[in-house]
Design a protein around this motif. Structure first.
Motif, mmCIF file in Angstrom:
data_model
loop_
_atom_site.group_PDB
_atom_site.id
_atom_site.type_symbol
_atom_site.label_atom_id
_atom_site.label_comp_id
_atom_site.label_asym_id
_atom_site.label_seq_id
_atom_site.Cartn_x
_atom_site.Cartn_y
_atom_site.Cartn_z
ATOM 1 N N ARG A 109 -59.642 -6.733 -8.417
ATOM 2 C CA ARG A 109 -60.205 -6.005 -7.277
ATOM 3 C C ARG A 109 -59.283 -6.241 -6.080
ATOM 4 N NH1 ARG A 109 -65.628 -4.419 -6.012
ATOM 5 N NH2 ARG A 109 -66.257 -5.359 -7.992
ATOM 6 N N ALA A 127 -67.329 -8.739 2.005
ATOM 7 C CA ALA A 127 -67.926 -7.617 1.274
ATOM 8 C C ALA A 127 -67.272 -7.441 -0.094
ATOM 9 C CB ALA A 127 -67.791 -6.336 2.096
ATOM 10 N N GLU A 131 -69.313 -7.935 -3.715
ATOM 11 C CA GLU A 131 -69.389 -6.816 -4.659
ATOM 12 C C GLU A 131 -68.993 -7.234 -6.071
ATOM 13 O OE1 GLU A 131 -67.010 -3.674 -3.154
ATOM 14 O OE2 GLU A 131 -68.355 -3.215 -1.478
#
Length: 455
Positions: A109, A127, A131
């Motif tokens: 990611r 954030a 996630e």
């Protein structure tokens, strides 16, 4: 932050690996991890610090995810041959090769945040990590660069991950990178008491070596031109060829910060449960604390956890203003009576982990209070204390070193986290079997002799 130059050889690996401090360190139990979230500030941090753990979890059937904060485009800011965009693309390809060796199929990611500026990107960083957390993911561990590593981006990643781990009741393991370069086994900033190892198999070590070599842009020069030098010195890389990986471990079942109810019960029916007024041990320790202050007078002082005000009474004559706080009302009332002769002293009932006094202070005193907090609360208190110090201010910390079963932390652990702050420089370091006494300042201070004209 710690000042170091990656071009220097740093502390030899032989000095590290021969240290007796490794003996007796507990091994981190990696069995049963169903979800491992590895958070890396730059491509290659995870390979250097956590490749073995990633390999083990993946091989055992656990889910591994990599959250990459930056693309590492700032690794060679003065390169005459490669632009930041070219470095970003190159390092992305290197990372994919390394991860495919370590834990095939691991999703990466990429958050694409600014290399070297993560302190301004904490909202997006948080954030992106949250996630990655799978709901109901079983035994989940977050692995992150260590907060005390001496690199700004590494610190921010560690701090954000620590907050997330605390909020979600997850285990956190932090992997040092640059610590092995600038520190030494005898350095008081070494987190030995919270360090755990993961012993690597022959196969895991071999995979890690090949994965590190995949980061060619970091382990070898980009060219012969100035500005294209290798970022990772060959001697530095030796730290990551050890038979084990090392992690600073914070478990979710750490004891919680002691509450007001604990202290209400402790003080019930007692006026001096610590023996502040009667024990010579306490008298001597206060004398050493007062003697450690590098200035004769202070304009605005803050004392956290003043208890019945015995140390406050010695601080008061050397301060123009003193704010003394305490969580429990009973000792605070005794302190109020003791300090009535000092109109410039204010007393306030405060739960310091949740409330922080406004203003700036040129003296902050943490005497025998740090181990009442859990790790996350202590880190908040220390960060607020550092931010509340004037440029020439000093922070004094003194703590009992023997184990107390009711306390979340030990005195040594408190001082380890103080030394790991990076924003404070240590001026005084006094160690005895019974207690640690240290003094810090936001900037290098002239010696007392120089400041008073003796030199």
């Amino acid at each position: 932050m710690v000042n170091f130059d990656h071009r220097d050889p740093g502390t030899p690996e032989a000095q590290w690996i021969s240290s007796a401090r490794w003996q007796g360190l507990a091994e981190f139990d990696a069995s049963g991890i169903e979800q491992l979230i590895v958070v890396s500030a730059h491509p290659d941090d995870e390979t250097l610090g956590a490749a073995g753990l990633m390999r083990r979890v993946s091989a055992a059937g656990g889910q591994v995810q990599l959250v990459l904060a930056t693309d590492g485009e700032g690794s060679h800011p003065e390169s005459p041959t490669r632009s930041a965009a070219e470095l970003r693309s190159w390092r992305a390809s290197e990372l994919e090769q390394a991860i495919e060796l370590i834990a095939p199929g691991t999703p990466i990611r990429r958050l694409g945040l600014r290399d070297g500026a993560l302190k301004h990107e904490t909202v997006a960083l948080r954030a992106g990590i949250v996630e990655a957390l799978a709901p109901g993911g079983g035994k989940t561990v977050i692995a992150a660069t260590w907060r005390g590593d001496g690199h700004g981006d590494h610190r921010v990643v560690g701090e954000v991950c620590a907050d997330i781990a605390s909020a979600h009741r997850l285990s956190l393991v932090e992997y040092p990178i640059w610590l092995w370069h600038w520190s030494s086994p005898e350095d008081s900033r070494m987190p030995w008491t919270t360090l755990r190892t993961v012993m690597l198999s022959t196969e895991e070590r071999d995979v890690k070596r090949r994965a590190i070599a995949a980061h060619e842009s970091q382990v070898a020069p980009l060219s012969d031109a100035d500005g294209d030098e290798a970022i990772l010195h060959p001697h530095f890389l030796e730290h990551f060829d050890r038979p084990m990986e090392a992690y600073v471990v914070t478990k979710p079942d750490d004891d919680a910060t002691l509450t007001r109810e604990f202290f209400d019960d402790f003080y019930a029916g007692k006026t001096d449960p610590w023996g502040f007024e009667t024990r010579w041990y306490e008298q001597r320790k206060r004398a050493l604390t007062m003697a450690s202050l590098p200035r004769e007078r202070f304009a605005n002082a803050l004392e956290l956890g003043c208890s019945i005000g015995v140390l406050s009474a010695e601080l008061a004559p050397r301060c123009d203003a003193l704010l003394a706080t305490e969580i429990a009302p009973q000792p605070l009332e005794i302190a109020r009576q003791r300090l009535a002769q000092f109109p410039h002293v204010s007393l306030r009932q405060v739960a310091t982990a949740e409330e922080w006094p406004e203003g700036m202070f040129d003296l902050i005193v943490l005497s025998e209070v740090g181990y009442y907090f859990d790790v996350d609360a202590l880190d908040r208190v220390l960060s607020r204390a550092a931010a509340s110090l004037t440029l020439g201010g000093v922070l004094v910390a003194c703590h009992w070193r023997h184990e107390v079963k009711d306390y979340p932390l030990s005195g040594d652990e408190v001082h380890e986290r103080l030394n790991a702050l990076g924003s404070l420089e240590r001026l005084v370091h006094h160690v005895e079997e019974d207690f640690l006494l240290e003094v810090f300042s936001p900037r290098p201070a002239r010696s007392v002799a120089r400041r008073t004209g003796l030199l």
